[in-house]
Motif scaffolding. Structure first.
Motif: not given
Length: 288
Positions: A120-123, A73-75, A80-95
Motif C-alpha cells: 500500500a505504498t501507492d495506489r 490506516a494504510a488503505y 480516504p474517500e472509502d472510509e464509509t465503505t470499509i466501516g469499522l474494519a481493522r483490515w482491508v482484504v486485497i488478495n
C-alpha cells in the motif's frame, strides 16, 4: 526418481515453487486468525463479480491459503474517500476477497490473514496486487481482465509502467485492451464463451457498427466449410464419445509418458487455476 515411485506433498510443493500462482508473496509470513467482522473486502477490487463460490465450500473446514490484507490506516492513506465503505474494519482484504465471501456464505466465523502494508505504498502497487491475483483465473473472464488492465493503466499513467507492474508484455496488454472496443453484444458473447478470444481480437479492429455483422458472416462461412458428418448411427450402435476418467487411467497415462514429478507439477500448474491448485494440495494432504 524411478518411474512409478510415489512422491510426497513437500516434494510437490518444492517442485511448484515460484511457478505457483497461489499468492506467492505471502508464503513466508506467519498468518493471523481474525474474526470476519474485522475484515472488509477491497472496495477497489477489479472484479465485477466474485463468481460461483461453490468451489470454496471446503473453507468451512480448511483454509489452505491466508488472505493478503493491509491495515485500515494504510488503505485509507491511499483512499480516504472509502472510509464509509470499509466501516469499522481493522483490515482491508486485497488478495482473498473470494475466500472472505465464501467464509461469510458458508458460515466460517474467521479467516487467516497476512498483513503486508508494503503493497500500500501507492495506489499503483495496491491495484496491481489485486489485478495480479485475478489475471489468468478461469472464473475471471477476459472482459473483466481487460477492464482491470485499463484501470491500472489509468492509475499508472502509461502502458509501460502498467506492464512492469503486471510483469506482462506491452503486446499482451494491447491485446486485452482491444477487447474493450468490441460492441456490447460481442463482449457478452465473449464472456459467455460463444466467441473465441482470437476471433474477438480480430473483430475489435472492425468499426463497432460493423462488428456484429462481420461476426455473423464469419459464422456463416464456417458453417458452409463444415464437412458432411454423414448419417447418424442408430442409438443402439452408438458408443460414448468420452469414457469417464479414473485415477488408474491417469496413472497409466503418466507411466507411459514416464512423467517425473517436475514435469507433473509443471503440467498441473499450467492446467489448474489458483483454486484448483489449492484443492489439489488439500486432496494430497488428506491422502498423504
Amino acid at each position: 526418481m524411478a518411474r512409478g515411485t510415489r512422491t510426497n506433498l513437500a516434494t510437490l510443493a518444492g517442485v511448484v515453487g515460484d511457478n505457483s500462482p497461489v499468492d506467492r508473496p505471502i508464503d513466508r509470513v506467519a498468518p493471523t486468525n481474525v474474526p470476519l467482522s474485522e475484515l472488509a473486502p477491497n472496495p477497489r477490487n477489479p472484479r465485477d463479480d466474485l463468481g460461483d463460490l461453490k468451489d470454496l465450500v471446503s473453507i468451512t473446514r480448511t483454509q489452505l491459503q491466508p488472505a493478503l490484507v493491509v491495515t485500515r490506516a494504510a488503505y485509507l492513506g491511499l483512499y480516504p474517500e472509502d472510509e464509509t465503505t470499509i466501516g469499522l474494519a481493522r483490515w482491508v482484504v486485497i488478495n482473498g476477497c473470494r475466500r472472505l465471501a465464501a467464509a461469510h456464505n458458508f458460515g466460517r466465523p474467521n479467516l487467516d490473514i497476512v498483513v503486508k502494508d508494503e503493497i500500500a505504498t501507492d495506489r499503483e502497487t495496491l491495484l496491481a496486487a489485486a489485478v495480479i491475483e485475478n489475471v489468468g483465473r478461469r472464473d475471471f473472464d477476459v472482459i473483466e481482465e481487460a477492464k482491470a488492465v485499463e484501470l491500472l493503466i489509468k492509475e499508472c499513467g502509461t502502458v509501460e509502467k502498467a506492464s512492469l507492474k503486471l510483469s506482462k508484455s506491452k503486446g499482451w496488454i494491447s491485446q486485452r485492451r482491444s477487447l474493450l472496443n468490441l460492441a456490447p453484444a460481442l463482449q457478452t458473447a465473449l464472456r459467455n464463451g460463444e466467441l473465441a478470444v482470437r476471433t474477438a481480437r480480430s473483430l475489435a479492429q472492425v468499426p463497432p457498427e460493423a462488428q456484429v455483422q462481420a461476426w455473423a458472416a464469419e459464422q456463416e462461412q464456417r458453417e458452409h466449410q463444415k464437412p458432411d458428418p454423414g448419417p447418424t448411427p442408430e442409438p443402439e450402435n452408438r458408443k460414448l464419445a468420452r469414457t469417464p476418467v479414473t485415477a488408474a487411467k491417469v496413472t497409466r497415462t503418466f507411466r507411459r509418458m514416464e512423467a517425473d514429478p517436475v514435469t507433473l507439477a509443471d503440467a498441473l500448474v499450467d492446467y489448474l487455476d489458483a483454486d484448483g491448485l489449492q484443492a489439489l494440495i488439500q486432496a494430497l494432504t488428506e491422502r498423504h
